[in-house]
Scaffold this motif. Sequence first.
Motif, PDB file in Angstrom:
ATOM      1  N   PRO A   1     -25.552 -33.388  38.612  1.00 52.15           N
ATOM      2  CA  PRO A   1     -25.928 -32.084  38.048  1.00 52.15           C
ATOM      3  C   PRO A   1     -26.460 -31.158  39.137  1.00 52.15           C
ATOM      4  O   PRO A   1     -27.231 -31.579  40.011  1.00 52.15           O
ATOM      5  CB  PRO A   1     -27.033 -32.449  37.049  1.00 52.15           C
ATOM      6  CG  PRO A   1     -26.824 -33.883  36.725  1.00 52.15           C
ATOM      7  CD  PRO A   1     -26.297 -34.501  37.986  1.00 52.15           C
ATOM      8  N   ALA A   2     -26.040 -29.910  39.089  1.00 50.25           N
ATOM      9  CA  ALA A   2     -26.518 -28.925  40.052  1.00 50.25           C
ATOM     10  C   ALA A   2     -28.020 -28.705  39.881  1.00 50.25           C
ATOM     11  O   ALA A   2     -28.578 -28.858  38.790  1.00 50.25           O
ATOM     12  CB  ALA A   2     -25.773 -27.606  39.866  1.00 50.25           C
ATOM     13  N   MET A   3     -28.670 -28.335  40.973  1.00 53.34           N
ATOM     14  CA  MET A   3     -30.094 -28.038  40.920  1.00 53.34           C
ATOM     15  C   MET A   3     -30.329 -26.756  40.136  1.00 53.34           C
ATOM     16  O   MET A   3     -29.456 -25.881  40.066  1.00 53.34           O
ATOM     17  CB  MET A   3     -30.657 -27.901  42.336  1.00 53.34           C
ATOM     18  CG  MET A   3     -30.561 -29.167  43.168  1.00 53.34           C
ATOM     19  SD  MET A   3     -31.259 -28.982  44.827  1.00 53.34           S
ATOM     20  CE  MET A   3     -33.000 -28.724  44.417  1.00 53.34           C
ATOM     21  N   ALA A   4     -31.485 -26.646  39.542  1.00 50.57           N
ATOM     22  CA  ALA A   4     -31.832 -25.450  38.768  1.00 50.57           C
ATOM     23  C   ALA A   4     -31.680 -24.207  39.642  1.00 50.57           C
ATOM     24  O   ALA A   4     -32.145 -24.173  40.787  1.00 50.57           O
ATOM     25  CB  ALA A   4     -33.260 -25.560  38.251  1.00 50.57           C
ATOM     26  N   GLY A   5     -31.004 -23.214  39.112  1.00 47.92           N
ATOM     27  CA  GLY A   5     -30.810 -21.975  39.847  1.00 47.92           C
ATOM     28  C   GLY A   5     -29.556 -21.925  40.690  1.00 47.92           C
ATOM     29  O   GLY A   5     -29.208 -20.857  41.214  1.00 47.92           O
ATOM     30  N   GLN A   6     -28.864 -23.053  40.845  1.00 48.17           N
ATOM     31  CA  GLN A   6     -27.608 -23.048  41.605  1.00 48.17           C
ATOM     32  C   GLN A   6     -26.555 -22.328  40.781  1.00 48.17           C
ATOM     33  O   GLN A   6     -26.235 -22.748  39.670  1.00 48.17           O
ATOM     34  CB  GLN A   6     -27.164 -24.478  41.913  1.00 48.17           C
ATOM     35  CG  GLN A   6     -25.883 -24.566  42.734  1.00 48.17           C
ATOM     36  CD  GLN A   6     -25.521 -26.000  43.102  1.00 48.17           C
ATOM     37  OE1 GLN A   6     -26.389 -26.802  43.424  1.00 48.17           O
ATOM     38  NE2 GLN A   6     -24.234 -26.341  43.041  1.00 48.17           N
ATOM     39  N   PRO A   7     -25.975 -21.230  41.314  1.00 49.42           N
ATOM     40  CA  PRO A   7     -25.109 -20.397  40.473  1.00 49.42           C
ATOM     41  C   PRO A   7     -23.740 -20.982  40.179  1.00 49.42           C
ATOM     42  O   PRO A   7     -23.174 -20.736  39.115  1.00 49.42           O
ATOM     43  CB  PRO A   7     -24.984 -19.094  41.279  1.00 49.42           C
ATOM     44  CG  PRO A   7     -25.219 -19.508  42.701  1.00 49.42           C
ATOM     45  CD  PRO A   7     -26.202 -20.631  42.640  1.00 49.42           C
ATOM     46  N   VAL A   8     -23.169 -21.729  41.131  1.00 46.25           N
ATOM     47  CA  VAL A   8     -21.831 -22.291  40.939  1.00 46.25           C
ATOM     48  C   VAL A   8     -21.821 -23.736  41.435  1.00 46.25           C
ATOM     49  O   VAL A   8     -22.699 -24.168  42.191  1.00 46.25           O
ATOM     50  CB  VAL A   8     -20.744 -21.487  41.692  1.00 46.25           C
ATOM     51  CG1 VAL A   8     -20.646 -20.072  41.148  1.00 46.25           C
ATOM     52  CG2 VAL A   8     -21.008 -21.485  43.191  1.00 46.25           C
ATOM     53  N   SER A   9     -20.812 -24.472  41.012  1.00 48.88           N
ATOM     54  CA  SER A   9     -20.641 -25.842  41.479  1.00 48.88           C
ATOM     55  C   SER A   9     -20.175 -25.827  42.936  1.00 48.88           C
ATOM     56  O   SER A   9     -19.557 -24.869  43.402  1.00 48.88           O
ATOM     57  CB  SER A   9     -19.605 -26.562  40.618  1.00 48.88           C
ATOM     58  OG  SER A   9     -19.989 -26.567  39.260  1.00 48.88           O
ATOM     59  N   THR A  10     -20.473 -26.913  43.662  1.00 51.99           N
ATOM     60  CA  THR A  10     -20.049 -27.038  45.061  1.00 51.99           C
ATOM     61  C   THR A  10     -19.643 -28.472  45.362  1.00 51.99           C
ATOM     62  O   THR A  10     -20.182 -29.421  44.787  1.00 51.99           O
ATOM     63  CB  THR A  10     -21.172 -26.648  46.043  1.00 51.99           C
ATOM     64  OG1 THR A  10     -22.317 -27.492  45.823  1.00 51.99           O
ATOM     65  CG2 THR A  10     -21.584 -25.191  45.867  1.00 51.99           C
ATOM     66  N   TRP A  11     -18.680 -28.622  46.273  1.00 48.52           N
ATOM     67  CA  TRP A  11     -18.348 -29.919  46.846  1.00 48.52           C
ATOM     68  C   TRP A  11     -19.137 -30.073  48.143  1.00 48.52           C
ATOM     69  O   TRP A  11     -19.154 -29.173  48.983  1.00 48.52           O
ATOM     70  CB  TRP A  11     -16.857 -30.025  47.131  1.00 48.52           C
ATOM     71  CG  TRP A  11     -16.048 -30.377  45.919  1.00 48.52           C
ATOM     72  CD1 TRP A  11     -15.353 -29.530  45.112  1.00 48.52           C
ATOM     73  CD2 TRP A  11     -15.873 -31.693  45.377  1.00 48.52           C
ATOM     74  NE1 TRP A  11     -14.758 -30.227  44.096  1.00 48.52           N
ATOM     75  CE2 TRP A  11     -15.057 -31.560  44.233  1.00 48.52           C
ATOM     76  CE3 TRP A  11     -16.321 -32.953  45.748  1.00 48.52           C
ATOM     77  CZ2 TRP A  11     -14.685 -32.647  43.461  1.00 48.52           C
ATOM     78  CZ3 TRP A  11     -15.953 -34.052  44.981  1.00 48.52           C
ATOM     79  CH2 TRP A  11     -15.149 -33.895  43.854  1.00 48.52           C
ATOM     80  N   ASP A  12     -19.784 -31.227  48.332  1.00 48.65           N
ATOM     81  CA  ASP A  12     -20.662 -31.449  49.481  1.00 48.65           C
ATOM     82  C   ASP A  12     -20.194 -32.656  50.285  1.00 48.65           C
ATOM     83  O   ASP A  12     -19.709 -33.651  49.725  1.00 48.65           O
ATOM     84  CB  ASP A  12     -22.097 -31.668  49.005  1.00 48.65           C
ATOM     85  CG  ASP A  12     -22.594 -30.497  48.167  1.00 48.65           C
ATOM     86  OD1 ASP A  12     -22.502 -29.349  48.647  1.00 48.65           O
ATOM     87  OD2 ASP A  12     -23.062 -30.724  47.044  1.00 48.65           O
ATOM     88  N   THR A  13     -20.372 -32.571  51.622  1.00 44.48           N
ATOM     89  CA  THR A  13     -19.912 -33.599  52.551  1.00 44.48           C
ATOM     90  C   THR A  13     -21.081 -34.410  53.090  1.00 44.48           C
ATOM     91  O   THR A  13     -22.104 -33.847  53.480  1.00 44.48           O
ATOM     92  CB  THR A  13     -19.147 -32.951  53.721  1.00 44.48           C
ATOM     93  OG1 THR A  13     -17.930 -32.377  53.229  1.00 44.48           O
ATOM     94  CG2 THR A  13     -18.807 -33.961  54.800  1.00 44.48           C
TER      95      THR A  13
END
Length: 258
Positions: A63-75
């Motif tokens: 789940p994205a952190m509170a306030g994160q506006p869009v989903s992201t892929w992370d490396t």
Amino acid sequence: MSRRSEYAPGVPCWVDLSSTDVGASARFYEEVLGWRAETIDDPAAGGYGMFLHGDRKVAGLVPAMAGQPVSTWDTFVATDDAAALADRVRQAGGTVAMEPTQVFEYGIVTVFRAPDGSFAAGWQAADHPGAELVNEPVSFCWSELVTRDLPAAETFYPAVFGWDPHLLETPLGKYTEWHVGGHAVGGMLEMDPGYPAATPSFWMTYVAVADLDATTAAAERAGARMLVSGMDATPGRFSAFTDPHGATLSIIQLHEIS
């Protein structure tokens, strides 16, 4: 080698999707890539789960952190000492966003922001080394830094991970490969002016697919917005899209499986 049980330090070893709607993201990637999502059955995990292809772990879903506006892929990049890596990040001018943190019995993670604005993470494995399947359909196969500040990134990342940059001239322009032990482990290119001005430097995740045209069509049907559709590159044909919750992903039909 496609099936993996360990990664050398400096090699990207895992990707996860930080999603603003975990359930919808699970359904999207199941429809497009055939992945199955499983959530860790522990309240302390905070809803963290993993995507599987068959019985192999191929990526994470959180789940994205509170306030994160869009989903992201992370490396995530393998390290044998997350604390030492965090120190190198600071010495090289980066900012540690998450101090080295134990993640159950799986390992230790640290997250940082590089001077070019990109975010990445170091992963010191214990029980969970990273992706168990790579470089073949349908699994993670490449990480590529799309940066607004080439000089800053070219100085910072080698200092942190020991990467050796190799500049290539390609049909699509100049491209940097990051090498570890003589092998390419990732890439870097300058952000195209066509990106929105507010887009920060970021790491692009590539997933190998067996049939690019069919997977591209499946992504469009599932609500993705195509950024690139069926473009030729040296390793194969690729497409790039933004999923319905804002995460950008590239898919590629490789000429060769490595």
